[in-house]
Motif scaffolding. Structure first.
Motif: not given
Length: 452
Positions: A284, A288, A291, A296, A298-299, A302-303
């Motif tokens: 995970y 992240g 990204h 990226q 925001q993505k 999230q991870w």
């Protein structure tokens, strides 16, 4: 008491309180803590007798090792408790519940010490090695090294090989690459003599990690590929997950993002086959970072959030620290300075506890970035130079290049064009040498901006 009287008393407690519940036609306490609370009302000798009787009954019914360990340990029946404590600790470790494993192992050590040298050498060795790994995972590297030295003094070849491998891991975390490689090479020689291909695979992975940290990516790929062939041969899914993850990191650094995500997907599939939470958490984090490499943010967050949550559930300080420092960068990029500062501060505390020098270098770099964003340019420069110096001590070419890039941005913010040019040029050359194409391109764009 006669059984009818006991049943009447239990029925009254069930009817008038919430202490008991019925499960599978049996009376049970509503919560495990109630067992301990009720036990405290008994005299010490009577309490030990009750625990011994309960342990014996549960053992006859082939109950869980955790229950058996609890009752025999509380009964002071250490000889009967030891095997169950070790099994319970291993089950907790396999579930990545390191704090629970530590508790069982401390009790197991007490059980061993109480038996005046009558415990087998194999059981003592198993206990020491389990404790060493758990202490390292919980951020106590010096304790881990001390336990490994005790194993080495026993002179057993398998025990020595395992202890050397654990010591290599601890020294790796401290950033002492040379000592770590020496320990790993010695251990892999012993494992080869013993014919243990699984442990050889693990050592090859860890040697590849050292080459990666030193920026020797082609050599790292060679080690990982050797390890992958052995892992396939042995059917070791957790190791395959690690190798796919490591190859994904290199793909991400080189800007091959599609290949990186494919490798991470393979890693997750392998880890999920064996419910390897630690590996899933690391993957995970890696997703992240992929990204983040593409900006990226925001993505990426999230991870990172998924990784941080899982790391805290497991109590694995090492993974949580690395996730936090990565999250701090993403939070900075989306403009959340307070969250970034908080994440970086907590990461530094963890890194200091672990004695993780690469992690501390990363913290120095990110602290400099945060201070630059706040306009505290002098302090930002100090932090970035500190991080760069530590990366240089560790021969971490990627870390040095990243610090040069951030120092160039700082000098640009201070309108110091020539200093900025020097840092951007150094960063571009280093990124190009490492094959980090996107980072090299960003450094070249910064230089072009200066020229225009």
């Amino acid at each position: 008491w006669p059984l009818p009287r006991v049943l009447r008393a239990l029925s009254q407690l069930l009817r008038h309180t919430r202490i008991l519940r019925i499960e599978e036609e049996r009376f049970r306490f509503a919560h495990p803590l109630l067992v301990e609370v009720c036990g405290e009302f008994l005299a010490a000798a009577e309490r030990r007798t009750v625990h011994l009787r309960l342990g014996t009954i549960i053992e006859e019914r082939q109950g869980d090792p955790e229950e058996l360990a609890f009752h025999f340990y509380r009964a002071g029946a250490f000889e009967r408790a030891l095997a169950h404590l070790l099994k319970a600790a291993q089950r907790a470790r396999n579930a990545f519940a390191y704090e629970e494993a530590q508790r069982f192992l401390v009790q197991a050590q007490e059980a061993v010490d109480s038996q005046d040298g009558t415990v087998s050498e194999a059981a003592v060795r198993q206990l020491l090695l389990q404790r060493a790994e758990v202490e390292d995972r919980l951020g106590n590297p010096d304790a881990a090294l001390t336990l490994c030295q005790r194993v080495l003094r026993a002179g057993d070849r398998r025990g020595s090989a395992l202890a050397l491998m654990q010591m290599g891991w601890t020294q790796y975390r401290k950033g002492d690459w040379r000592e770590s490689m020496r320990l790993y090479e010695t251990s892999v020689g012993l494992f080869a003599e013993l014919g243990d291909e699984v442990q050889m695979t693990i050592v090859y992975v860890r040697l590849g990690n050292i080459y990666f940290e030193r920026g020797e990516l082609d050599e790292a790929i060679t080690r990982f590929s050797d390890a992958k062939a052995l892992a396939v041969q042995c059917g070791e899914w957790a190791l395959l997950g690690t190798l796919y993850g490591n190859l994904g990191v290199i793909d991400s650094i080189r800007g091959h993002y599609v290949e990186a995500v494919l490798n991470y997907s393979e890693a997750l599939n392998a880890y999920r086959r064996v419910q390897h939470s630690y590996g899933i958490c690391q993957t995970y984090h890696n997703l992240g970072m992929t990204h983040a490499d593409q900006e990226q943010w925001q993505k990426a967050l999230q991870w990172y959030g998924k990784a941080e949550e899982l790391a805290r559930e497991m109590g694995t300080v090492d993974v949580e620290a690395n996730v936090l420092v990565s999250a701090a960068v993403a939070q900075l990029e989306v403009g959340d300075l307070e969250a970034s500062d908080k994440s970086c501060l907590l990461a530094r505390r963890h890194m200091e506890q672990l004695g993780d020098r690469p992690g501390l270098a990363e913290c120095g770099k990110v602290e400099g970035m945060i201070l630059r964003q706040r306009g505290a340019h002098t302090l930002a420069c100090e932090r970035l130079q500190m991080g760069r110096h530590l990366f240089a001590e560790l021969d971490n070419a990627l870390g040095i290049a990243e610090c040069d890039m951030e120092l160039g941005r700082l000098e640009l913010a201070r309108a110091a064009g020539e200093q900025a040019r020097s840092h951007f040029t150094a960063a571009q050359l280093a990124f190009a040498k490492l094959g980090a194409e996107d980072d090299a391109r960003r450094a070249a764009e910064a230089l072009a901006q200066l020229t225009s």
